[in-house]
Design a protein around this motif. Structure first.
Motif, PDB file in Angstrom:
ATOM      1  N   SER A 380      13.815  13.228 -13.867  1.00 11.59           N
ATOM      2  CA  SER A 380      15.126  12.657 -13.576  1.00 11.59           C
ATOM      3  C   SER A 380      16.240  13.691 -13.781  1.00 11.59           C
ATOM      4  CB  SER A 380      15.395  11.444 -14.473  1.00 11.59           C
ATOM      5  OG  SER A 380      16.718  10.992 -14.299  1.00 11.59           O
ATOM      6  N   PRO A 381      17.104  13.882 -12.779  1.00 12.75           N
ATOM      7  CA  PRO A 381      18.214  14.835 -12.932  1.00 12.75           C
ATOM      8  C   PRO A 381      19.399  14.233 -13.692  1.00 12.75           C
ATOM      9  CG  PRO A 381      18.262  13.891 -10.740  1.00 12.75           C
ATOM     10  CD  PRO A 381      17.055  13.310 -11.416  1.00 12.75           C
ATOM     11  N   GLU A 382      19.398  12.909 -13.854  1.00 11.53           N
ATOM     12  CA  GLU A 382      20.525  12.228 -14.481  1.00 11.53           C
ATOM     13  C   GLU A 382      20.238  11.945 -15.958  1.00 11.53           C
ATOM     14  OE1 GLU A 382      23.235  11.880 -12.840  1.00 11.53           O
ATOM     15  OE2 GLU A 382      22.406  12.445 -10.877  1.00 11.53           O
ATOM     16  N   GLN A 383      21.313  11.820 -16.733  1.00  9.87           N
ATOM     17  CA  GLN A 383      21.151  11.490 -18.149  1.00  9.87           C
ATOM     18  C   GLN A 383      20.723  10.044 -18.318  1.00  9.87           C
ATOM     19  OE1 GLN A 383      24.582  12.249 -20.578  1.00  9.87           O
ATOM     20  NE2 GLN A 383      23.659  11.423 -22.434  1.00  9.87           N
ATOM     21  N   ILE A 384      21.288   9.163 -17.488  1.00 11.14           N
ATOM     22  CA  ILE A 384      20.882   7.755 -17.517  1.00 11.14           C
ATOM     23  C   ILE A 384      19.898   7.523 -16.377  1.00 11.14           C
ATOM     24  CG2 ILE A 384      21.637   5.366 -17.349  1.00 11.14           C
ATOM     25  CD1 ILE A 384      24.323   6.203 -18.458  1.00 11.14           C
ATOM     26  N   ILE A 385      18.673   7.170 -16.722  1.00 13.31           N
ATOM     27  CA  ILE A 385      17.603   7.029 -15.738  1.00 13.31           C
ATOM     28  C   ILE A 385      17.730   5.693 -15.020  1.00 13.31           C
ATOM     29  CG2 ILE A 385      15.094   6.869 -15.461  1.00 13.31           C
ATOM     30  CD1 ILE A 385      14.900   8.667 -17.979  1.00 13.31           C
ATOM     31  N   GLY A 386      17.794   5.749 -13.683  1.00 11.61           N
ATOM     32  CA  GLY A 386      17.920   4.542 -12.875  1.00 11.61           C
ATOM     33  C   GLY A 386      16.625   4.207 -12.154  1.00 11.61           C
ATOM     34  N   ILE A 387      16.659   3.126 -11.370  1.00  9.76           N
ATOM     35  CA  ILE A 387      15.477   2.662 -10.641  1.00  9.76           C
ATOM     36  C   ILE A 387      14.919   3.748  -9.727  1.00  9.76           C
ATOM     37  CG2 ILE A 387      14.681   1.063  -8.852  1.00  9.76           C
ATOM     38  CD1 ILE A 387      14.906  -0.305 -11.475  1.00  9.76           C
ATOM     39  N   ASN A 388      15.782   4.474  -9.067  1.00 10.09           N
ATOM     40  CA  ASN A 388      15.324   5.495  -8.118  1.00 10.09           C
ATOM     41  C   ASN A 388      14.655   6.689  -8.787  1.00 10.09           C
ATOM     42  OD1 ASN A 388      16.230   4.036  -5.904  1.00 10.09           O
ATOM     43  ND2 ASN A 388      18.286   4.936  -5.999  1.00 10.09           N
ATOM     44  N   ASP A 389      14.781   6.790 -10.121  1.00 12.13           N
ATOM     45  CA  ASP A 389      14.137   7.891 -10.843  1.00 12.13           C
ATOM     46  C   ASP A 389      12.695   7.584 -11.198  1.00 12.13           C
ATOM     47  OD1 ASP A 389      16.430   9.611 -10.981  1.00 12.13           O
ATOM     48  OD2 ASP A 389      17.276   8.233 -12.453  1.00 12.13           O
ATOM     49  N   LEU A 390      12.277   6.326 -11.014  1.00 12.80           N
ATOM     50  CA  LEU A 390      10.887   5.963 -11.292  1.00 12.80           C
ATOM     51  C   LEU A 390       9.971   6.566 -10.233  1.00 12.80           C
ATOM     52  CD1 LEU A 390      11.205   2.186 -12.237  1.00 12.80           C
ATOM     53  CD2 LEU A 390      10.563   4.048 -13.765  1.00 12.80           C
ATOM     54  N   PRO A 391       8.708   6.865 -10.592  1.00 13.37           N
ATOM     55  CA  PRO A 391       7.754   7.312  -9.576  1.00 13.37           C
ATOM     56  C   PRO A 391       7.650   6.266  -8.460  1.00 13.37           C
ATOM     57  CG  PRO A 391       6.881   7.648 -11.780  1.00 13.37           C
ATOM     58  CD  PRO A 391       8.133   6.849 -11.943  1.00 13.37           C
ATOM     59  N   PRO A 392       7.428   6.690  -7.228  1.00  8.23           N
ATOM     60  CA  PRO A 392       7.426   5.759  -6.092  1.00  8.23           C
ATOM     61  C   PRO A 392       6.511   4.558  -6.278  1.00  8.23           C
ATOM     62  CG  PRO A 392       7.331   8.020  -5.319  1.00  8.23           C
ATOM     63  CD  PRO A 392       7.197   8.081  -6.806  1.00  8.23           C
ATOM     64  N   GLU A 393       5.336   4.771  -6.895  1.00  7.70           N
ATOM     65  CA  GLU A 393       4.380   3.665  -7.028  1.00  7.70           C
ATOM     66  C   GLU A 393       4.833   2.601  -8.024  1.00  7.70           C
ATOM     67  OE1 GLU A 393       2.605   7.123  -9.510  1.00  7.70           O
ATOM     68  OE2 GLU A 393       3.897   6.831  -7.754  1.00  7.70           O
ATOM     69  N   TYR A 394       5.906   2.901  -8.778  1.00  4.34           N
ATOM     70  CA  TYR A 394       6.386   1.933  -9.766  1.00  4.34           C
ATOM     71  C   TYR A 394       7.692   1.258  -9.350  1.00  4.34           C
ATOM     72  CZ  TYR A 394       2.893   3.734 -12.990  1.00  4.34           C
ATOM     73  OH  TYR A 394       1.703   4.079 -13.575  1.00  4.34           O
ATOM     74  N   ARG A 395       8.239   1.703  -8.241  1.00  3.82           N
ATOM     75  CA  ARG A 395       9.500   1.091  -7.823  1.00  3.82           C
ATOM     76  C   ARG A 395       9.259  -0.309  -7.283  1.00  3.82           C
ATOM     77  NH1 ARG A 395      11.517   6.378  -4.523  1.00  3.82           N
ATOM     78  NH2 ARG A 395      11.698   7.757  -6.329  1.00  3.82           N
ATOM     79  N   MET A 396      10.111  -1.205  -7.664  1.00  2.00           N
ATOM     80  CA  MET A 396      10.011  -2.595  -7.198  1.00  2.00           C
ATOM     81  C   MET A 396      11.359  -3.008  -6.643  1.00  2.00           C
ATOM     82  SD  MET A 396       7.985  -4.145 -10.499  1.00  2.00           S
ATOM     83  CE  MET A 396       8.157  -5.824  -9.911  1.00  2.00           C
ATOM     84  N   GLN A 397      11.339  -4.073  -5.832  1.00  2.00           N
ATOM     85  CA  GLN A 397      12.597  -4.606  -5.322  1.00  2.00           C
ATOM     86  C   GLN A 397      13.410  -5.125  -6.488  1.00  2.00           C
ATOM     87  OE1 GLN A 397      13.481  -4.445  -2.137  1.00  2.00           O
ATOM     88  NE2 GLN A 397      15.478  -5.346  -2.541  1.00  2.00           N
ATOM     89  N   PHE A 398      14.574  -4.568  -6.665  1.00  2.00           N
ATOM     90  CA  PHE A 398      15.367  -4.955  -7.824  1.00  2.00           C
ATOM     91  C   PHE A 398      16.828  -5.070  -7.423  1.00  2.00           C
ATOM     92  CE2 PHE A 398      17.619  -4.449 -11.789  1.00  2.00           C
ATOM     93  CZ  PHE A 398      16.838  -5.196 -12.666  1.00  2.00           C
ATOM     94  N   GLU A 399      17.422  -6.208  -7.649  1.00  3.09           N
ATOM     95  CA  GLU A 399      18.809  -6.435  -7.283  1.00  3.09           C
ATOM     96  C   GLU A 399      19.598  -6.866  -8.506  1.00  3.09           C
ATOM     97  OE1 GLU A 399      17.795  -7.999  -2.763  1.00  3.09           O
ATOM     98  OE2 GLU A 399      18.799  -9.288  -4.223  1.00  3.09           O
ATOM     99  N   GLU A 400      20.786  -6.339  -8.615  1.00  7.00           N
ATOM    100  CA  GLU A 400      21.631  -6.668  -9.749  1.00  7.00           C
ATOM    101  C   GLU A 400      22.328  -8.019  -9.525  1.00  7.00           C
ATOM    102  OE1 GLU A 400      21.866  -4.942 -12.385  1.00  7.00           O
ATOM    103  OE2 GLU A 400      20.980  -3.016 -11.828  1.00  7.00           O
ATOM    104  N   GLY A 401      22.849  -8.571 -10.607  1.00  8.31           N
ATOM    105  CA  GLY A 401      23.698  -9.754 -10.509  1.00  8.31           C
ATOM    106  C   GLY A 401      22.919 -11.031 -10.428  1.00  8.31           C
ATOM    107  N   LEU A 402      23.443 -11.974  -9.603  1.00  2.45           N
ATOM    108  CA  LEU A 402      22.918 -13.319  -9.551  1.00  2.45           C
ATOM    109  C   LEU A 402      22.024 -13.557  -8.353  1.00  2.45           C
ATOM    110  CD1 LEU A 402      26.174 -15.272 -10.445  1.00  2.45           C
ATOM    111  CD2 LEU A 402      24.392 -14.470 -11.986  1.00  2.45           C
ATOM    112  N   THR A 403      21.564 -12.504  -7.676  1.00  2.00           N
ATOM    113  CA  THR A 403      20.826 -12.691  -6.434  1.00  2.00           C
ATOM    114  C   THR A 403      19.480 -13.347  -6.648  1.00  2.00           C
ATOM    115  OG1 THR A 403      19.989 -10.432  -6.670  1.00  2.00           O
ATOM    116  CG2 THR A 403      21.914 -10.762  -5.283  1.00  2.00           C
ATOM    117  N   ASP A 404      18.982 -13.374  -7.893  1.00  2.00           N
ATOM    118  CA  ASP A 404      17.687 -14.014  -8.137  1.00  2.00           C
ATOM    119  C   ASP A 404      17.849 -15.460  -8.568  1.00  2.00           C
ATOM    120  OD1 ASP A 404      18.860 -13.396 -10.542  1.00  2.00           O
ATOM    121  OD2 ASP A 404      16.953 -13.058 -11.575  1.00  2.00           O
ATOM    122  N   ILE A 405      19.091 -16.000  -8.480  1.00  2.00           N
ATOM    123  CA  ILE A 405      19.340 -17.372  -8.893  1.00  2.00           C
ATOM    124  C   ILE A 405      19.449 -18.262  -7.668  1.00  2.00           C
ATOM    125  CG2 ILE A 405      20.968 -18.899 -10.055  1.00  2.00           C
ATOM    126  CD1 ILE A 405      21.736 -16.595 -11.835  1.00  2.00           C
TER     127      ILE A 405
END
Length: 459
Positions: A380-405
């Protein structure tokens, strides 16, 4: 409190005490005794209370309600809230005094200003808060004692497993550790050895799944090299483990015919190296590990029943990492700090990544988790590791906020309750104490405790 005697012939009197509000009435409801402080609650002099009927005072709304009629009717201790003429509230308790024929002869009542009780209640809440902090600190100290020994133990299941291991470690009995690959069986085996009477002896591992059958006898029993007087014995793993512990890893993967050969040596406590006529004594402690239940393997003719009974004196089960959320959360934090220090960097996880890691299956358990954390720390090039820093095989559909409600048919309060519970649950998994949670969420620690209880989450 002033001392006084309740007798039918007692004269009306004012008790000389300024500390307690005590009033005594007879069975007719006439006030016959009172303390100096009694009149203050009702805005009148105590002399005006002596000789008065509580029924008259109730009608005049000075006593609202009077306690004496309630005690006379119920013939037992009565506690109620009384409203005074000034609008203040007092907590009043009435106690019956019976005569020789079982009738209520006198009623003694005493009261406290509710505002004073609220002060006491607030003080008790503060004490409860302080006690909760102390309890959390004690829990952290207990957990740190494990961490100082090189262990990460947070979940109830793992604590219970290690408690059993600690109890049986000195007993020199055979133990089988059950669990998926990467659940920490080798770590527990080493801990048992270290806490046993054989701690100064060797700890030898034998991977039953990888040892070649053609090399089995030589690797385990050793071999005589040379002949005659110049002959020497090249020791096998059993001899090397003499006086210590032999850890049979993946013993459920050992071929059936080799199980019988090993069982005989272990039962006889003697072995004969290849090419030698000499037998050697054997004194070792056995710890085994298996990914499948040995008893089930015996029913499928994959494991000898006698060997199963010989090995399984104490079975201990280690659960998969995904079912040990507290351990998983602690290990994520541990590996994050460990690899940040190792690679001389300072990385942290975004809440979205942290929560995502908690949801993954981790079929490889601790080994897999360690690998993933190290990869994202390095890549990861960033100090705070985000979703896009995960290896491709571990990335999942992830949305912030209330979209899962699901908003259909739900009121705003219901939605907010759902969000609050979700936020609290995420914080509970990430932070060890309610004090830490309160700091991050920006609310008080008592509020955190109340909300956790409200949503039936563990505090």
């Amino acid at each position: 409190m002033a001392k006084f005697h309740l007798t039918p012939n007692s004269v009306q009197e004012i008790l000389e005490t300024y500390d307690e509000d005590v009033i005594v009435t007879n069975r007719e409801g006439i006030i016959i005794k009172a303390t100096r402080i009694s009149g203050q609650h009702y805005g009148i002099e105590v002399e005006e209370l002596i000789g008065k009927s509580v029924y008259e005072l109730q009608s005049a709304e000075i006593f609202s309600p009077a306690i004496t009629p309630l005690v006379l009717r119920q013939k037992k201790k009565v506690v109620t809230i009384q409203k005074t003429p000034s609008g203040a509230k007092v907590l009043i308790t009435g106690m019956p005094f019976f005569n020789e024929i079982g009738e209520v002869e006198f009623v003694v009542s005493y009261s406290y200003d509710v505002s004073e009780l609220l002060v006491i209640q607030e003080y008790m809440k503060e004490q409860e808060f302080e006690m909760s902090k102390v309890q959390e600190e004690l829990q952290l100290l207990r957990k740190k004692s494990f961490s100082m020994k090189g262990l990460i133990i947070e979940s109830k299941e793992t604590h219970e497993a290690y408690a059993v291991a600690h109890k049986v470690a000195p007993l020199d009995v055979s133990i089988v550790l059950y669990g998926e690959q990467g659940t920490g069986k080798t770590t527990m085996a080493k801990r048992i050895h270290k806490e046993s009477s054989r701690t100064n002896g060797p700890f030898i591992e034998l991977d039953c799944a990888t040892i070649p059958e053609s090399m089995f006898d030589k690797e385990l029993f050793g071999e005589q090299i040379g002949i005659g007087k110049t002959a020497t014995i090249s020791p096998g793993l059993l001899s090397i483990a003499e006086g210590g512990t032999l850890f049979l890893k993946k013993v459920d993967r050992l071929p059936l015919h080799l199980q019988g050969k090993l069982l005989k040596v272990l039962k006889d406590e003697r072995l004969k190296p290849l090419g030698s006529e000499e037998t050697l004594s054997l004194d070792i402690r056995l710890i085994s590990s298996a990914e499948t239940e040995l008893f089930q393997a015996t029913t499928e003719n994959r494991f000898l029943k006698e060997f199963h009974y010989f090995l399984t004196i104490i079975p201990i089960h280690l659960q998969p990492l995904q079912s040990r959320k507290e351990d998983l959360s602690a290990l994520i934090t541990y590996f994050l700090h460990y690899f940040s220090a190792k690679y001389n960097t300072e990385k942290s996880l975004s809440d979205s990544v942290f929560n995502l890691l908690l949801k993954l299956e981790w079929k490889g358990n601790i080994h897999e988790l360690r690998n993933v954390i190290e990869r994202i720390i390095v890549q990861s090039p960033e100090q705070i590791i985000g979703i896009n820093d995960l290896p491709p095989e571990y990335r999942m559909q992830f949305e912030e906020g209330l979209t899962d409600i699901d908003l259909d048919g739900q009121t705003l309060p219901t939605i907010l309750e759902h969000v609050e519970k979700k936020v609290l649950n995420n914080a509970r998994q990430r932070y060890k104490t309610t004090t830490e949670m309160a700091k991050v969420l920006g609310i008080s620690q008592p509020s955190v405790v109340r909300k956790l209880k409200k949503h039936t989450l563990p505090d």
